[in-house]
Scaffold this motif. Structure first.
Motif, PDB file in Angstrom:
ATOM      1  N   LEU A  63       1.963   4.927   0.592  1.00 28.83           N
ATOM      2  CA  LEU A  63       1.640   6.040   1.476  1.00 28.83           C
ATOM      3  C   LEU A  63       1.756   7.305   0.646  1.00 28.83           C
ATOM      4  O   LEU A  63       2.853   7.710   0.272  1.00 28.83           O
ATOM      5  N   GLN A  72      -5.295  -7.212   8.932  1.00 33.12           N
ATOM      6  CA  GLN A  72      -4.736  -7.925  10.078  1.00 33.12           C
ATOM      7  C   GLN A  72      -5.684  -9.033  10.527  1.00 33.12           C
ATOM      8  O   GLN A  72      -5.264 -10.147  10.821  1.00 33.12           O
ATOM      9  N   ALA A 103       7.543 -10.200  -1.536  1.00 34.32           N
ATOM     10  CA  ALA A 103       7.194  -9.487  -0.311  1.00 34.32           C
ATOM     11  C   ALA A 103       5.692  -9.277  -0.181  1.00 34.32           C
ATOM     12  O   ALA A 103       5.173  -9.111   0.915  1.00 34.32           O
ATOM     13  N   THR A 135      -5.829  -1.465   7.609  1.00 38.70           N
ATOM     14  CA  THR A 135      -4.850  -2.226   8.377  1.00 38.70           C
ATOM     15  C   THR A 135      -5.554  -3.190   9.319  1.00 38.70           C
ATOM     16  O   THR A 135      -5.164  -4.351   9.460  1.00 38.70           O
ATOM     17  N   MET A 178       0.851  -1.185   0.000  1.00 40.64           N
ATOM     18  CA  MET A 178       0.000   0.000   0.000  1.00 40.64           C
ATOM     19  C   MET A 178       0.885   1.234   0.000  1.00 40.64           C
ATOM     20  O   MET A 178       1.724   1.406   0.883  1.00 40.64           O
ATOM     21  N   ARG A 208      -0.531  -8.746   6.300  1.00 40.73           N
ATOM     22  CA  ARG A 208       0.207  -7.600   6.816  1.00 40.73           C
ATOM     23  C   ARG A 208       0.283  -6.512   5.748  1.00 40.73           C
ATOM     24  O   ARG A 208       0.366  -6.809   4.549  1.00 40.73           O
ATOM     25  N   ILE A 209       0.256  -5.278   6.184  1.00 39.82           N
ATOM     26  CA  ILE A 209       0.339  -4.161   5.248  1.00 39.82           C
ATOM     27  C   ILE A 209       1.788  -3.720   5.103  1.00 39.82           C
ATOM     28  O   ILE A 209       2.454  -3.442   6.086  1.00 39.82           O
ATOM     29  N   ASN A 210       2.240  -3.704   3.879  1.00 37.25           N
ATOM     30  CA  ASN A 210       3.587  -3.218   3.591  1.00 37.25           C
ATOM     31  C   ASN A 210       3.501  -1.818   3.019  1.00 37.25           C
ATOM     32  O   ASN A 210       3.025  -1.608   1.917  1.00 37.25           O
ATOM     33  N   LEU A 211       3.994  -0.889   3.781  1.00 38.59           N
ATOM     34  CA  LEU A 211       3.921   0.506   3.384  1.00 38.59           C
ATOM     35  C   LEU A 211       5.097   0.864   2.491  1.00 38.59           C
ATOM     36  O   LEU A 211       6.198   0.377   2.688  1.00 38.59           O
ATOM     37  N   PHE A 212       4.850   1.709   1.546  1.00 34.73           N
ATOM     38  CA  PHE A 212       5.981   2.221   0.768  1.00 34.73           C
ATOM     39  C   PHE A 212       5.612   3.584   0.197  1.00 34.73           C
ATOM     40  O   PHE A 212       4.450   3.965   0.180  1.00 34.73           O
ATOM     41  N   ILE A 213       6.611   4.288  -0.258  1.00 35.51           N
ATOM     42  CA  ILE A 213       6.319   5.572  -0.884  1.00 35.51           C
ATOM     43  C   ILE A 213       6.817   5.551  -2.321  1.00 35.51           C
ATOM     44  O   ILE A 213       7.705   4.775  -2.673  1.00 35.51           O
ATOM     45  N   PHE A 241      -6.875   4.228   6.102  1.00 33.39           N
ATOM     46  CA  PHE A 241      -5.653   3.472   6.367  1.00 33.39           C
ATOM     47  C   PHE A 241      -5.810   2.602   7.589  1.00 33.39           C
ATOM     48  O   PHE A 241      -5.454   1.432   7.610  1.00 33.39           O
ATOM     49  N   GLN A 276       6.573  -7.596  -5.509  1.00 33.47           N
ATOM     50  CA  GLN A 276       6.013  -8.885  -5.873  1.00 33.47           C
ATOM     51  C   GLN A 276       7.115  -9.840  -6.323  1.00 33.47           C
ATOM     52  O   GLN A 276       7.163 -10.996  -5.903  1.00 33.47           O
TER      53      GLN A 276
END
Lengths: 345, 345
Positions: free
Chosen positions: B71, B95, B124, B91, B69, B100-105, B87, B120
């Motif tokens: 950010l 859960q 991950a 989450t 997901m 699990r939520i993997n955050l990235f920018i 958000f 992917q």
DNA sequence: TTGAAAGCGCTACCAA
DNA sequence: TTGGTAGCGCTTTCAA
């Protein structure tokens, strides 16, 4: 390359006629590979879009490159924006260092630690980032016992027997600066609107005002209240009655409320006798001066600390960093607050 | 149990004198194990604090139980709060389902897809959640090509050749409802302050006002502007000049600005002739009526869709869900906006 | 400089 | 109902 499945070290090695180990070295230890071989392998990696499997790597190295971070409940969208920025900056810093942020939610501090311990046991995270430490916060101690590396955004308040790395912003310095500024533009009776004394961070902010105002040896006009706009209004009304001509507030929410009392009669372009805290969008929108936290810097530092803790788990080099906020001065832009009307109690 | 390291299936099996497979079955397929054995194993698991290694499991099953997901940058802390809530709810839902939520920018939409594809490829994540779809959004097509399961919060706007699952909120219905309400309390000339026509979601909201106001066959008073409080003020001033007595706004930020024009002379407890959008804390604080999005529900649904996509990757059962917002009516609580003073241009 | 082999912890498969 | 075995993809160790 297999048609269906993703490339692996083995598939690349087979395709290139080299050993798995050579391909692995190109990725993790390039200097150990002859240049010609290396370039050939690198080209193949690029062409195939190969990415090392984090599962395979994690299994072998016992490192997940994950950082657990609790998503706190949305309390106040006005001041919560500071945390938004912090989250963003943390994610960015972590990503730049190869770490992934694992978000989770928990009902309270203990549940948070339990969740983190579980994630660690499952090998999902290498470390944790704790946000918003309070007085007597149980988390540092618990995490230390569990053996999970961590750092906190927020200093250890009160007596703590657990040493750990942290980053925080010097709230006291911020409100001191704000108070001094209001004094410098002619206000002698600067009041303070803040939170109940239970809030350690709140008392820190209050202390700055106190230090600045005590220098003038005048009457100390202050309020302890909740964080709503309305409560800010009510407190401001009280302080004004007592003779305050300006106020420093523990948050922009409170400041917004205080405006309804202290901005009376002000004109666009005026410097308002109210200073908020956290420099939120609302403050920017209406031209409210506010104390601004160096959020990006804090995020970068705390990620550094976490990485440090991961790489030296039994390290006793835990350290704290206190950052200085800055005062963002503004002039009134678009809204004014009126005095409460008759209908108000 | 080994003193230093975490328990594993093997260590538990050895300790209990059963096979690794039996322990594994107790976790993943309990019915296949005799009750007595099962209870014994379960007790040992509990006592040891054992958690299955997600790396080991992921390696074997090729499932990471991760959802990527992005950010998004913090644009506007006033209206951004809706996303905060979303958000949080996402989450929580994820859960609850074991994800699990993997955050990235990422800097932009393309970088977002690239990052997701990388994650992917690295195993991950199993899927992605896309937020805030726009007209001609490139992401659905790209992700489909890459073969990463996903769902979006935001419907596909315009002609799209990529079918996918989505959840969205019916903005049109919201502004229609808001406009009708203002009409019902006596306003015939209800104006609309919204964003530029490029915003698909914005035009949707505008359409609702249009539908309601067109029924009255009066003049259509509207503005296209940016999302700042100040811009809301300016637009409101213009609409008022043209004869509007009330306005519906595309956001609470704009509504906040509009108040400085339309709340003139109002008294605490009055029903303000301005309705915002997104029901943010600011709206709650000052008593501004606002259209409220069912964020929690949207989050739960979109997570359901994602899980569905993961479990049926080649499925063509992509589906869209349009949720109805609700109108949150309030009376003015604490602030009033004045008319712009002389100093304003 | 390169390669072979072991093994991280897990689950799928098959045999007992 | 239980156990043995193979192998997921990777890095570490040691040998060539």
């Amino acid at each position: 390359m297999a048609p269906q499945s993703r490339p692996t070290l083995a598939s690349l090695a087979a395709q290139l006629g080299v050993s798995i180990q050579t391909v692995s070295n190109v990725i993790n230890n390039p200097e150990a590979v002859r240049l010609a071989t290396r370039e050939r392998v690198e080209a193949a990696i690029k062409a195939s879009g190969y990415r090392p499997s984090i599962a395979g790597r994690a299994l072998r190295t016992r490192r997940s490159w994950g950082i657990g971070m609790r998503l706190h409940p949305v309390v106040d969208g006005i001041n919560g924006e500071v945390l938004d920025h912090f989250f963003h900056a943390v994610t960015e810093s972590a990503q730049a260092k190869g770490y992934r942020i694992n978000l989770f939610i928990a009902a309270d501090a203990v549940a948070e630690v339990t969740a983190l311990a579980d994630m660690q046991a499952a090998g999902a995270i290498d470390a944790a980032l704790l946000i918003d430490t309070g007085l007597g916060d149980p988390r540092p101690k618990l995490l230390t016992e569990v053996g999970l590396p961590f750092a906190t955004f927020g200093r250890p308040w009160g007596e703590t027997f657990t040493k750990h790395s942290w980053v925080d912003v010097d709230g006291k310095a911020g409100s001191y600066q704000a108070t001094r500024y209001l004094q410098s533009i002619g206000h002698e009776r600067v009041g303070y609107i803040g939170w109940p004394a239970e809030s350690a961070a709140g008392e820190d902010r209050r202390a700055g005002w106190l230090a600045a105002q005590a220098e003038l040896a005048g009457e100390l006009l202050q309020a302890h209240t909740g964080n709503s706009v309305r409560q800010g209004s009510l407190a401001a009304l009280e302080l004004k009655k007592q003779g305050a001509t300006a106020v420093v507030c523990a948050s922009d929410s409170l400041a917004l409320g205080a405006l309804s009392v202290f901005a009376e009669g002000a004109v666009l372009g005026d410097e308002l006798p109210v200073i908020g805290f956290d420099n939120t969008p609302v403050a920017r929108a209406i031209g409210l001066s506010s104390v601004s936290q160096p959020v990006e810097q804090a995020a970068a530092l705390v990620v550094d600390q976490i990485v440090g803790q991961v790489n030296a788990p039994l390290d006793f080099s835990a350290q704290g960093v206190l950052l200085s906020p800055s005062l963002e001065l503004r002039k009134w832009e678009s809204m004014v607050a009126s005095q409460p009307s008759r209908k108000e109690i």
